[in-house]
Write an enzyme that holds these catalytic residues in place. Structure first.
Site, PDB file in Angstrom:
ATOM      1  N   GLY A   1      41.086  41.007  41.937  1.00  0.00           N
ATOM      2  CA  GLY A   1      39.849  41.517  43.206  1.00  0.00           C
ATOM      3  C   GLY A   1      38.380  41.717  42.520  1.00  0.00           C
TER       4      GLY A   1
ATOM      5  N   ASP B   1      50.299  40.504  44.693  1.00  0.00           N
ATOM      6  CA  ASP B   1      49.522  41.370  44.698  1.00  0.00           C
ATOM      7  C   ASP B   1      48.396  41.061  46.522  1.00  0.00           C
ATOM      8  OD1 ASP B   1      47.945  38.978  43.149  1.00  0.00           O
ATOM      9  OD2 ASP B   1      46.295  40.220  42.349  1.00  0.00           O
TER      10      ASP B   1
ATOM     11  N   ASP C   1      49.721  31.753  37.986  1.00  0.00           N
ATOM     12  CA  ASP C   1      49.157  32.782  39.680  1.00  0.00           C
ATOM     13  C   ASP C   1      50.351  32.762  40.613  1.00  0.00           C
ATOM     14  OD1 ASP C   1      47.351  35.246  40.712  1.00  0.00           O
ATOM     15  OD2 ASP C   1      45.660  33.932  40.366  1.00  0.00           O
TER      16      ASP C   1
HETATM   17  N1  GUN Z   1      42.666  35.094  41.031  1.00  0.00           N
HETATM   18  C1  GUN Z   1      41.286  35.544  41.078  1.00  0.00           C
HETATM   19  N2  GUN Z   1      41.649  36.994  41.184  1.00  0.00           N
HETATM   20  C2  GUN Z   1      41.905  37.408  41.395  1.00  0.00           C
HETATM   21  C3  GUN Z   1      44.044  38.327  41.830  1.00  0.00           C
HETATM   22  O1  GUN Z   1      42.814  39.357  42.494  1.00  0.00           O
HETATM   23  N3  GUN Z   1      44.755  38.313  41.799  1.00  0.00           N
HETATM   24  C4  GUN Z   1      45.384  37.058  41.733  1.00  0.00           C
HETATM   25  N4  GUN Z   1      46.827  36.976  41.666  1.00  0.00           N
HETATM   26  N5  GUN Z   1      45.307  35.641  40.994  1.00  0.00           N
HETATM   27  C5  GUN Z   1      43.561  35.534  41.136  1.00  0.00           C
END
Ligand code: GUN
Length: 619
Positions: free
Chosen positions: A195, A128, A93
């Site tokens: 989200g 994002d 992430d």
């Molecule tokens: N981890 C939990 N929610 C999100 C999200 O909306 N975007 C990203 N990149 N990681 C997350």
């Protein structure tokens, strides 16, 4: 790097739910599945234990790695897999969630992605914009568009690497559709729904139903869909039912640190637990008393193990349910375990009409009829289409009707002598008697005997009558499968119907010594032969009932080899999965008759796998 596509290969399905797999440079990931979140600073469970439970992929945070000099140096030098000590698929992430929690991060989008590539992540994520459920429509729209712009910024990288493109849009259904469409049209090879963590934490499952469904239906089905943060076993099955393939979750650790145990239907505080469930992996090593007396660090680790196992246990159940085609009923019964799940299930029912086209013509398992809600399920909605218009029938008499055993006395003495049409009462739906054998009219299990005794209805207008029960049955079923009016053309008045001596049911239908079709005992539907296909081909216009393949593919399909997705040029969008279809070449010549493996809507999205299996082909 060889990535740039994580194309889903589908092995089993039930409606939008699917068992599939995708491949990265570090092996296959079987879906639905979960990526446990690993914080490189805080190792809670040994990787070997995770692997033993079935972990094929994990997710970690590149932002955390990048901010810690030692981790960063090691990741850049030896790669992420060596840093984490895991040889399977690793997704990273970007720091978006941290940006949402802390109000910003110090890195830019492009260098965030480049860093993930440099440390050899299998699936990297753009930075994002996290929309919260309380955002205004305007703010959420800007977030959707900015997220899309950020993908465009790195689109050159996405040509040769697997980049995940999150779907945002807060609680707004139009924005979720917009975001899913925008992201699907990029080179993003992985589509996480983002989200949603605040909604998951607040058990706002009804909102999640809308969000997941809008995102899924507007997305490219060939790409895996992930639910960011959605790893609580309570909700996973419902998410899978709506088309989610992958989850990630830190919940196994978070709950452990709160001294809580995960169960497939909820959580319990350790202090309140007297017995460990039999399935818990901890049973072999500890009693509950011993766990309670462990010092904190070890206790957390032990509970995290239990919690992760609970997640994998639920996933295994979900996959098994898809294989036996009972996921819907699993979720229906599971929804009674929590009011939020129940209202979410009822929200799904409001979408039944939209998801009905993805449900198979028949399933391996009978339909469990629980009550009026079952009539509002996709199969209920499908049957409802068969109901005669209001007011065109009236009650004739009340007599026993047992599924598919319409008494021969009735057929001979009432039906064939009468000028009228009849319906049976199927749990409150009026189904034409001719449809008595089709799935799920016959293939139903219910606890209330009373209602399987049907009332017969009549109506005075409607279908043309030949007063030959079997012929009318054939035509009605054919109309249902291949379009109204086509039954009569495929099965003309002079066709010959052979019935089983033992059951009196239709078996084969022929004309001039060639067999046109058979009627299947297990689902009551018609299987066309090539001859039958020719008749259907003659009468159905345009792309109706058709899958048009490339000329190259046609030569293989005409020898009985399956149609692969990548060779489908056009198809009828209304194809029902598992229904018979006509396979035609680019000149619309009939090549073969086969069984569609997916719905018409999905047919041209998938790239890998079989679109149609061939049953009969041109000689
Ligand atoms: N981890 C939990 N929610 C999100 C999200 O909306 N975007 C990203 N990149 N990681 C997350």
């Amino acid at each position: 790097m060889t990535g740039q596509s994580l194309t889903m290969q589908i092995l089993h399905r039930e409606g939008l739910a699917r068992i599939g797999r995708f491949k990265t440079d570090h092996g296959y990931v079987d879906t639905p599945n979960i990526m446990p979140v690993i914080n490189p600073n805080l190792r809670t469970i040994p990787i070997d234990t995770m692997k033993k439970f079935g972990t094929q992929a994990i997710i970690t945070n590149s932002y955390i790695i990048r901010r810690n000099q030692d981790l960063k140096d090691e990741a850049l030098k030896n790669g992420l897999h060596s840093l984490i000590g895991f040889d399977g698929t690793i997704m990273t992430d970007s720091g978006t969630f941290q940006s949402y929690v802390y109000g910003g991060v110090e890195y830019e989008n492009r260098d965030t992605v480049e860093f993930q590539i440099d440390i050899k992540s299998d699936i990297s994520t753009i930075l994002d914009i996290f929309s919260t459920p309380s955002d205004s429509h305007e703010k959420a729209r800007l977030a959707v568009d900015e997220t899309h712009k950020r993908f465009e910024e790195i689109k050159d990288i996405a040509k040769s690497h697997n980049i995940s493109g999150p779907i945002q849009g807060s609680i707004y259904r139009d924005l979720r559709r917009r975001s899913a469409k925008l992201m699907s049209d990029t080179d993003a090879s992985y589509l996480p729904i983002g989200g949603v963590v605040p909604l998951l934490e607040q058990y706002k499952y009804s909102n999640l139903v809308d969000i997941i469904l809008e995102s899924k239906l507007a997305s490219d089905f060939s790409k895996p869909v992930h639910l960011f943060g959605g790893g609580h076993p309570m909700f996973m099955g419902m998410a899978v039912l709506l088309g989610v393939d992958m989850f990630d979750s830190a919940s196994y650790v978070k709950y452990a640190r709160d001294d809580r145990l995960l169960y497939t239907e909820g959580t319990r505080y350790l202090a309140d637990v007297t017995e460990l469930p039999y399935w818990s992996p901890l049973n072999e090593r500890f009693t509950i008393k011993e766990i309670k007396s462990l010092e904190e660090k070890e206790r957390y680790s032990i509970l995290a193990e239990h919690n992760l196992f609970a997640i994998f246990q639920e996933l295994s159940e979900i996959r098994e349910r898809i294989r036996e085609n009972t996921l819907w009923q699993y979720i229906e019964s599971k929804s009674r375990s929590h009011p939020s799940l129940y209202s979410a299930f009822k929200r799904i029912l409001t979408h039944s009409k939209r998801i009905e086209p993805y449900f198979e013509l028949y399933r391996k398992s009978p339909l469990f009829h629980f009550g009026t809600e079952t009539n509002r399920s996709p199969y209920g909605i499908r049957l409802k289409k068969l109901e005669p218009e209001k007011g065109t029938y009236s009650t004739l008499s009340s007599r026993e009707w047992k599924p598919a055993r319409l008494s021969q006395d009735f057929v001979r003495n009432v039906y064939e002598k009468s000028e009228e049409n009849f319906c049976i009462n199927w749990y409150g739906l009026k189904i034409p008697v001719e449809m008595e054998e089709i799935y799920p009219v016959e293939q139903v299990i219910s606890g209330y005997e009373k209602e399987t005794k049907g009332t017969l209805f009549r109506r005075d207008n409607g279908y043309e009558k030949v007063r030959n029960f079997n012929l009318e049955k054939l035509r009605r079923v054919a109309d249902f499968q291949f379009g109204k009016g086509n039954g009569k053309s495929i099965f003309p008045d002079d066709c010959k119907i052979t019935v089983s001596k033992a059951t009196g049911r239709i078996r084969t239908i022929s004309r001039n010594d060639s067999i046109l079709a058979t009627m299947r005992a297990h689902d009551g539907f018609i299987g066309l032969t090539f001859e039958g296909g020719l008749k259907l081909h003659e009468v159905s216009k345009g792309m109706n009932n058709r899958v048009m393949v490339t000329r190259e593919s046609a030569t293989y399909n005409s020898q009985g080899k399956s149609v692969f997705f990548k060779f489908v040029e056009q198809n009828d969008m209304g194809i029902i999965p598992l229904n018979d279809v006509l396979v035609v070449d680019p000149d619309d010549s009939l090549i073969a008759v086969g069984r569609a493996m997916v719905s018409g809507r999905e047919m041209r999205m998938y790239k890998d796998g079989v679109a149609v299996t061939i049953n009969h082909h041109i000689q």
